[in-house]
Design a protein around this motif. Structure first.
Motif, PDB file in Angstrom:
ATOM      1  N   ASP A 325       0.811  -1.196  -0.015  1.00 41.59           N
ATOM      2  CA  ASP A 325      -0.101   0.004  -0.208  1.00 41.59           C
ATOM      3  C   ASP A 325       0.814   1.342   0.076  1.00 41.59           C
ATOM      4  O   ASP A 325       1.610   1.547   1.097  1.00 41.59           O
ATOM      5  N   VAL A 326       0.771   2.033  -1.256  1.00 41.86           N
ATOM      6  CA  VAL A 326       1.535   3.204  -1.320  1.00 41.86           C
ATOM      7  C   VAL A 326       0.934   4.527  -1.198  1.00 41.86           C
ATOM      8  O   VAL A 326       1.022   5.464  -1.996  1.00 41.86           O
ATOM      9  N   THR A 327      -0.362   4.286  -0.772  1.00 39.35           N
ATOM     10  CA  THR A 327      -1.362   5.739  -0.636  1.00 39.35           C
ATOM     11  C   THR A 327      -0.681   6.666   0.034  1.00 39.35           C
ATOM     12  O   THR A 327      -0.632   7.914  -0.760  1.00 39.35           O
ATOM     13  N   THR A 328      -0.043   6.550   0.918  1.00 36.81           N
ATOM     14  CA  THR A 328       0.580   7.676   1.535  1.00 36.81           C
ATOM     15  C   THR A 328       1.757   8.387   0.753  1.00 36.81           C
ATOM     16  O   THR A 328       2.129   9.532   0.621  1.00 36.81           O
ATOM     17  N   GLN A 329       2.647   7.544   0.398  1.00 36.45           N
ATOM     18  CA  GLN A 329       3.848   8.022  -0.661  1.00 36.45           C
ATOM     19  C   GLN A 329       3.043   8.594  -1.825  1.00 36.45           C
ATOM     20  O   GLN A 329       3.455   9.651  -2.333  1.00 36.45           O
ATOM     21  N   ARG A 330       2.065   8.009  -2.423  1.00 31.10           N
ATOM     22  CA  ARG A 330       1.490   8.650  -3.450  1.00 31.10           C
ATOM     23  C   ARG A 330       0.932  10.060  -3.349  1.00 31.10           C
ATOM     24  O   ARG A 330       1.105  11.029  -4.134  1.00 31.10           O
ATOM     25  N   GLU A 331       0.294  10.131  -2.235  1.00 28.52           N
ATOM     26  CA  GLU A 331      -0.411  11.393  -1.832  1.00 28.52           C
ATOM     27  C   GLU A 331       0.853  12.470  -1.517  1.00 28.52           C
ATOM     28  O   GLU A 331       0.360  13.631  -1.938  1.00 28.52           O
ATOM     29  N   SER A 332       1.722  11.991  -0.895  1.00 31.04           N
ATOM     30  CA  SER A 332       2.924  12.857  -0.525  1.00 31.04           C
ATOM     31  C   SER A 332       3.471  13.288  -1.953  1.00 31.04           C
ATOM     32  O   SER A 332       3.855  14.588  -2.201  1.00 31.04           O
ATOM     33  N   SER A 333       3.725  12.345  -2.866  1.00 30.24           N
ATOM     34  CA  SER A 333       4.295  12.394  -4.264  1.00 30.24           C
ATOM     35  C   SER A 333       3.208  13.631  -5.122  1.00 30.24           C
ATOM     36  O   SER A 333       3.690  14.751  -5.537  1.00 30.24           O
ATOM     37  N   GLU A 334       2.213  13.429  -4.884  1.00 29.08           N
ATOM     38  CA  GLU A 334       1.167  14.058  -5.530  1.00 29.08           C
ATOM     39  C   GLU A 334       1.004  15.778  -4.899  1.00 29.08           C
ATOM     40  O   GLU A 334       1.136  16.866  -5.708  1.00 29.08           O
ATOM     41  N   LYS A 335       1.234  15.680  -3.716  1.00 33.84           N
ATOM     42  CA  LYS A 335       1.364  17.051  -2.889  1.00 33.84           C
ATOM     43  C   LYS A 335       2.655  17.809  -3.273  1.00 33.84           C
ATOM     44  O   LYS A 335       2.464  18.942  -3.626  1.00 33.84           O
ATOM     45  N   ILE A 336       3.683  17.123  -3.532  1.00 31.96           N
ATOM     46  CA  ILE A 336       4.911  17.777  -3.825  1.00 31.96           C
ATOM     47  C   ILE A 336       4.802  18.083  -5.260  1.00 31.96           C
ATOM     48  O   ILE A 336       5.242  19.314  -5.559  1.00 31.96           O
ATOM     49  N   GLU A 337       4.134  17.558  -6.235  1.00 36.57           N
ATOM     50  CA  GLU A 337       3.968  17.680  -7.648  1.00 36.57           C
ATOM     51  C   GLU A 337       3.154  19.017  -7.634  1.00 36.57           C
ATOM     52  O   GLU A 337       3.244  19.944  -8.564  1.00 36.57           O
ATOM     53  N   TYR A 338       2.212  18.903  -6.844  1.00 40.55           N
ATOM     54  CA  TYR A 338       0.988  20.251  -6.973  1.00 40.55           C
ATOM     55  C   TYR A 338       1.887  21.406  -6.422  1.00 40.55           C
ATOM     56  O   TYR A 338       1.674  22.484  -6.899  1.00 40.55           O
ATOM     57  N   LEU A 339       2.535  21.343  -5.353  1.00 41.79           N
ATOM     58  CA  LEU A 339       3.325  22.404  -4.881  1.00 41.79           C
ATOM     59  C   LEU A 339       4.396  23.091  -5.879  1.00 41.79           C
ATOM     60  O   LEU A 339       4.687  24.099  -5.940  1.00 41.79           O
ATOM     61  N   ALA A 340       4.955  21.868  -6.780  1.00 43.19           N
ATOM     62  CA  ALA A 340       6.048  22.572  -7.626  1.00 43.19           C
ATOM     63  C   ALA A 340       5.256  23.084  -8.925  1.00 43.19           C
ATOM     64  O   ALA A 340       6.041  23.627  -9.554  1.00 43.19           O
ATOM     65  N   LEU A 348      -3.393  29.121  -8.277  1.00 37.55           N
ATOM     66  CA  LEU A 348      -3.029  29.048  -9.727  1.00 37.55           C
ATOM     67  C   LEU A 348      -1.836  28.372 -10.102  1.00 37.55           C
ATOM     68  O   LEU A 348      -0.898  28.284  -9.394  1.00 37.55           O
ATOM     69  N   PRO A 349      -1.876  28.079 -11.381  1.00 35.47           N
ATOM     70  CA  PRO A 349      -0.491  27.290 -11.880  1.00 35.47           C
ATOM     71  C   PRO A 349       0.393  28.246 -11.596  1.00 35.47           C
ATOM     72  O   PRO A 349       0.502  29.699 -11.711  1.00 35.47           O
ATOM     73  N   ASN A 350       1.715  27.992 -11.202  1.00 37.35           N
ATOM     74  CA  ASN A 350       2.693  28.849 -11.013  1.00 37.35           C
ATOM     75  C   ASN A 350       3.845  29.117 -12.299  1.00 37.35           C
ATOM     76  O   ASN A 350       3.443  28.535 -13.461  1.00 37.35           O
ATOM     77  N   ARG A 351       4.758  29.639 -12.248  1.00 37.47           N
ATOM     78  CA  ARG A 351       5.587  30.099 -13.367  1.00 37.47           C
ATOM     79  C   ARG A 351       5.880  28.852 -13.899  1.00 37.47           C
ATOM     80  O   ARG A 351       6.201  28.885 -15.117  1.00 37.47           O
ATOM     81  N   LEU A 352       6.199  27.724 -13.314  1.00 37.37           N
ATOM     82  CA  LEU A 352       6.975  26.637 -14.325  1.00 37.37           C
ATOM     83  C   LEU A 352       5.752  25.863 -14.861  1.00 37.37           C
ATOM     84  O   LEU A 352       6.142  25.799 -16.051  1.00 37.37           O
ATOM     85  N   GLN A 353       4.500  25.822 -14.483  1.00 42.35           N
ATOM     86  CA  GLN A 353       3.351  25.400 -15.356  1.00 42.35           C
ATOM     87  C   GLN A 353       3.055  26.227 -16.440  1.00 42.35           C
ATOM     88  O   GLN A 353       2.835  25.974 -17.202  1.00 42.35           O
ATOM     89  N   VAL A 354       3.008  27.617 -16.093  1.00 43.47           N
ATOM     90  CA  VAL A 354       2.767  28.639 -17.295  1.00 43.47           C
ATOM     91  C   VAL A 354       3.857  28.354 -18.387  1.00 43.47           C
ATOM     92  O   VAL A 354       3.316  28.396 -19.465  1.00 43.47           O
ATOM     93  N   ASN A 355       5.021  28.242 -17.880  1.00 46.26           N
ATOM     94  CA  ASN A 355       6.335  27.843 -18.989  1.00 46.26           C
ATOM     95  C   ASN A 355       5.969  26.746 -19.880  1.00 46.26           C
ATOM     96  O   ASN A 355       6.194  26.757 -21.025  1.00 46.26           O
ATOM     97  N   GLU A 356       5.487  25.616 -19.179  1.00 45.55           N
ATOM     98  CA  GLU A 356       5.230  24.472 -19.654  1.00 45.55           C
ATOM     99  C   GLU A 356       4.091  24.515 -20.634  1.00 45.55           C
ATOM    100  O   GLU A 356       3.999  23.939 -21.749  1.00 45.55           O
ATOM    101  N   SER A 357       3.028  25.268 -20.057  1.00 44.99           N
ATOM    102  CA  SER A 357       1.739  25.274 -21.052  1.00 44.99           C
ATOM    103  C   SER A 357       2.102  26.072 -22.270  1.00 44.99           C
ATOM    104  O   SER A 357       1.565  26.042 -23.306  1.00 44.99           O
ATOM    105  N   LEU A 358       2.696  27.145 -22.029  1.00 48.43           N
ATOM    106  CA  LEU A 358       3.210  28.160 -23.156  1.00 48.43           C
ATOM    107  C   LEU A 358       4.082  27.299 -24.075  1.00 48.43           C
ATOM    108  O   LEU A 358       3.939  27.608 -25.337  1.00 48.43           O
TER     109      LEU A 358
END
Length: 769
Positions: A325-340, A348-358
């Motif tokens: 069961d890797v639910t905790t690790q998955r949620e932590s990874s998703e949280k880290i990815e969200y914060l990134a 809102l999406p930050n500069r990193l996601q804006v650059n990728e979307s652009l």
């Protein structure tokens, strides 16, 4: 061979464990050996009953009974040999018992041969050979004892045969003993090899069992097994716990059905379950497969590995594997990815996601021969909110800004925060150019509405700059830069507008960059000079002060307008050293060449006021020049209160404590507030030329504003100076309105220092030409 027999220990393997198991088998056959020796003794008695005296036979029988009994006692002591360490000394002790028993038979053969049974020696050796053979078969697990018994008996038979001159029998005896010993050795070698392999397999089995127990006892790890119909088999407690059910409830049930929840009925499975089903169907081994499972209505993430099972004939039996069961690790990874990728304040999406979307939008535009758009948004006057009310209020306001931007986005449009009060909008498909302008105006309108934050009503505006890709840039960096240039142009127009990128903006930015490089070395090259514009008494027209105005004559760019280089100096904070130079030069000129009643007015930027040692700069300028502090008037604009107002007010109060006066310039054109006049005791209020020109054109509003300013200044004990007076009529109007001092082209343009000195050399009184 010595290790196999038991004469030597091994440093590489624990032969004690192996021999212990072997010798424990001797105990199991100890009764059989008593029966065999009893049978051999009876046959011998029957052969020799008529030829050997009964006393000898009874004596031999008694001795043999004692030897067999002693051997039986030694055999029984080995019953626990498998459960403890079995030493070489014990092997040798057991071998001594076998030697005693063999010696009894050897002596018996000799005694019988010389007591009248010499002609029956062959029959007697047949009995002895039978014992050697049975001993080799029954005691191969104790090879040292079997060899000792065979050698003793063979030695007795050989001596008896030679004594009876029966040489053929002697050869038979010798061959029997030799082959019996070698047979025991080979049998023991095979037996020990099998025992060693058995122990190795047992150790491996114990190790695997231990690891499995530890694995099963882990917090989130479990074993799983399914049959060919994908039904769970041999369900472990950990797997049942992971599924939130009892073992009986899941045993024999469909594995996929149990973890798919309502998706089993609707057929809507997560992609990971489809992947798992494909692997099971294809009978493929897999490892590290992350599966989304629904357990008791809750989403869980399992990391699974599995391998197909086959029988000896290659028939598929199902799958077995491990899961975690890797639910905790998955949620932590998703949280880290969200914060990134997302801004925590505005969501809102930050500069990193804006650059990728652009980047994706540019690639899409290139592929389909269409256009994308980037809108850069900057809040007008937001800094004033942060500086006056604090960052907490500013952050809450930014969250409201994000809430207003999100509803404006259509499909294919993304809004993000680049940082601070700067936002960006990406339009993936901007084939309709009108959408860009429409969205920009909608953004300006939405963000310009009043904000209600913690009982504060706040007003800010927004400026928007846009760039079209790939026309205005084929790379993310180019499009960002060009949209930023368009935003800068919108800010230059006063804010609250939308500007599209034009190639000319790039040339302006390049000119600004080159100008900044030249400005950084202008002080070292002595390219600055001061001009002075007179300020006269409104009634007597006597010069009361001069306003020092800086001019830049660049060696590379020629004369540069102050309207161009002063904002640049403030943006780059070069205004601080430049302002210090102006302060020193103006004070030196006034102290050395002007009459004592004439003041010097020096403009000070907000950037200078927030310097920790601004008052020290004024003190040094006054002390080095010798100028009386009462002759120095510092001019500031209302913008000083929009940035670190407390620091600016404290710096001005320190200057006023020295005896300097402070004038409020451009009153009524900026962020006017009567509260400023309460916070700081200004000496002079300067009425902007905009109102003077309006009053000259009989504008009721301008006339009312000037009268109000004059009345307010009089009541507060301040003087007023009207700027921008260009003719006698305007001068007369200003006098009638009650202003104390006048400044403008009518009384003199900004002039070099030599012209100022000429004025004083002609008597210090100057009227309009």
């Amino acid at each position: 061979m010595r290790q196999v027999i038991g004469l030597q220990a091994s440093g590489d393997f624990d032969y004690g464990r192996v021999h212990g198991r072997q010798y424990a088998m001797v105990t199991e056959r100890s009764g059989t050996r008593i029966v065999l020796h009893s049978f051999a003794a009876l046959v011998t008695y029957w052969i020799c009953r008529d030829s050997v005296p009964q006393t000898i036979l009874l004596a031999l029988a008694a001795t043999l009974a004692f030897a067999v009994g002693y051997a039986f006692f030694l055999d029984r002591r080995l019953s626990d040999a498998e459960e403890r360490f079995f030493s070489l000394a014990e092997m040798k002790q057991h071998a001594l018992g076998a030697c005693f028993k063999g010696l009894t038979w050897a002596i018996g053969l000799g005694v019988l041969a010389f007591s009248g049974a010499g002609d029956k020696l062959a029959l007697l050796w047949a009995v002895a050979g039978f014992l050697i053979l049975s001993s080799s078969v029954s005691r191969y697990s104790a090879p040292l004892s079997a060899i000792c018994f065979a050698l003793m008996v063979s030695a007795g038979g050989l001596v008896a045969s030679l004594a009876a001159f029966n040489y053929p029998l002697a050869l038979v005896v010798l061959a029997t003993g030799t082959f019996a010993c070698f047979g025991v050795i080979e049998t023991a070698r095979t037996s020990l090899g099998a025992r060693i392999a058995e122990l190795a397999m047992q150790e491996k089995s114990e190790t695997v069992s231990m690891l499995l127990r530890e694995f099963e006892d882990g917090q989130a790890d479990w074993l799983w097994q399914i049959d060919v119909k994908r039904r769970l088999r041999s369900v472990s407690p950990r797997l049942a716990f992971a599924m939130g059910r009892e073992i009986a409830d899941v045993e024999g049930k469909s594995f996929l059905q149990l973890i798919s929840g309502d998706g089993w009925k609707t057929g809507q499975f997560p992609a990971s379950l489809h992947d798992l089903a494909d692997r099971l169907k294809g009978r493929e081994s897999f490892s590290g497969l992350v599966v989304k499972a629904l357990v008791n209505g809750q989403v869980r993430w399992w990391e699974m590995s599995g391998t197909p099972m086959f029988d000896e004939d290659g028939k598929w039996l199902g799958f077995r594997g491990v899961g975690s069961d890797v639910t905790t690790q998955r949620e932590s990874s998703e949280k880290i990815e969200y914060l990134a990728r997302y801004d925590t304040l505005t969501q809102l999406p930050n500069r990193l996601q804006v650059n990728e979307s652009l980047a994706e939008a540019l690639a899409y535009a290139e592929q389909w021969r269409t256009r994308c758009a980037l809108l850069m948004i900057d809040l007008d006057r937001f800094k004033a909110v942060n500086d006056s009310l604090g960052h907490l209020i500013g952050d809450q306001m930014l969250a409201q800004v994000a809430g207003r931007l999100k509803p404006l986005m259509d499909e294919g449009e993304l809004c993000g925060r680049l940082g601070g009060d700067e936002f960006a909008v990406i339009i993936r498909d901007a084939a309709d150019r009108r959408r860009v302008d429409t969205l920009a105006k909608a953004i300006i309108s939405a963000l310009s509405a009043p904000y209600h934050v913690n009982n504060h009503v706040l007003y800010v505006g927004a400026s928007v700059g846009s760039a079209i890709g790939p026309r205005d840039g084929r790379k993310v960096e180019e499009l960002l830069r060009n949209a930023d240039l368009a935003l800068y142009a919108a800010k230059d127009e006063g804010g609250g507008t939308h500007c599209e990128y034009e190639p000319s903006l790039h040339s302006v930015a390049e000119e600004r960059r080159v100008l900044e490089i030249a400005l950084r070395s202008a002080l070292e090259r002595n390219e600055f000079e001061l001009h002075y514009q007179p300020v006269v008494d409104a009634n007597t027209e006597e010069v009361v002060s001069f306003e020092a105005l800086i001019r830049w004559n660049s060696a590379e760019h020629g004369f540069v307008s102050p309207a161009k280089f002063i904002p640049l100096a403030e943006d780059t904070r070069l205004i601080v050293p430049i302002g210090t130079w102006v302060m020193q030069e103006a004070c030196r000129e006034a102290a050395r060449h002007w009459p004592d009643h004439v003041k010097v007015n020096i403009n000070v930027s907000p950037e200078q006021l927030i310097e920790p040692d601004f008052a020290g700069t004024v003190v040094r300028a006054l002390s080095h020049s010798g100028l009386d502090p009462k002759r120095l008037e510092i001019e500031v604009t209302e913008s000083i209160f929009m940035r670190d107002a407390d620091i600016a007010r404290k710096a001005l109060e320190q200057c006023m404590a020295l005896g300097c006066s402070v004038a409020l310039d451009d009153f009524g054109t900026g962020y006017s507030s009567l509260g400023y006049l309460r916070k700081l005791k200004f000496t002079t209020i300067k009425v902007d030329r905009l109102f003077v020109q309006g009053a000259a054109q009989s504008s009721p509003e301008s006339l009312a504003i000037i009268r109000a300013v004059v009345a307010m200044a009089d009541s507060l004990g301040m003087t007023t100076t009207a700027e921008g007076v260009e003719n006698e009529d305007e001068a007369d109007l200003i006098r009638r309105l009650g202003c104390n001092k006048i400044q403008g082209y009518h009384f003199g343009r900004p002039m070099p220092v030599d012209d100022v000195r000429k004025i004083f050399s002609r008597g210090g009184r100057r009227k309009s030409a």
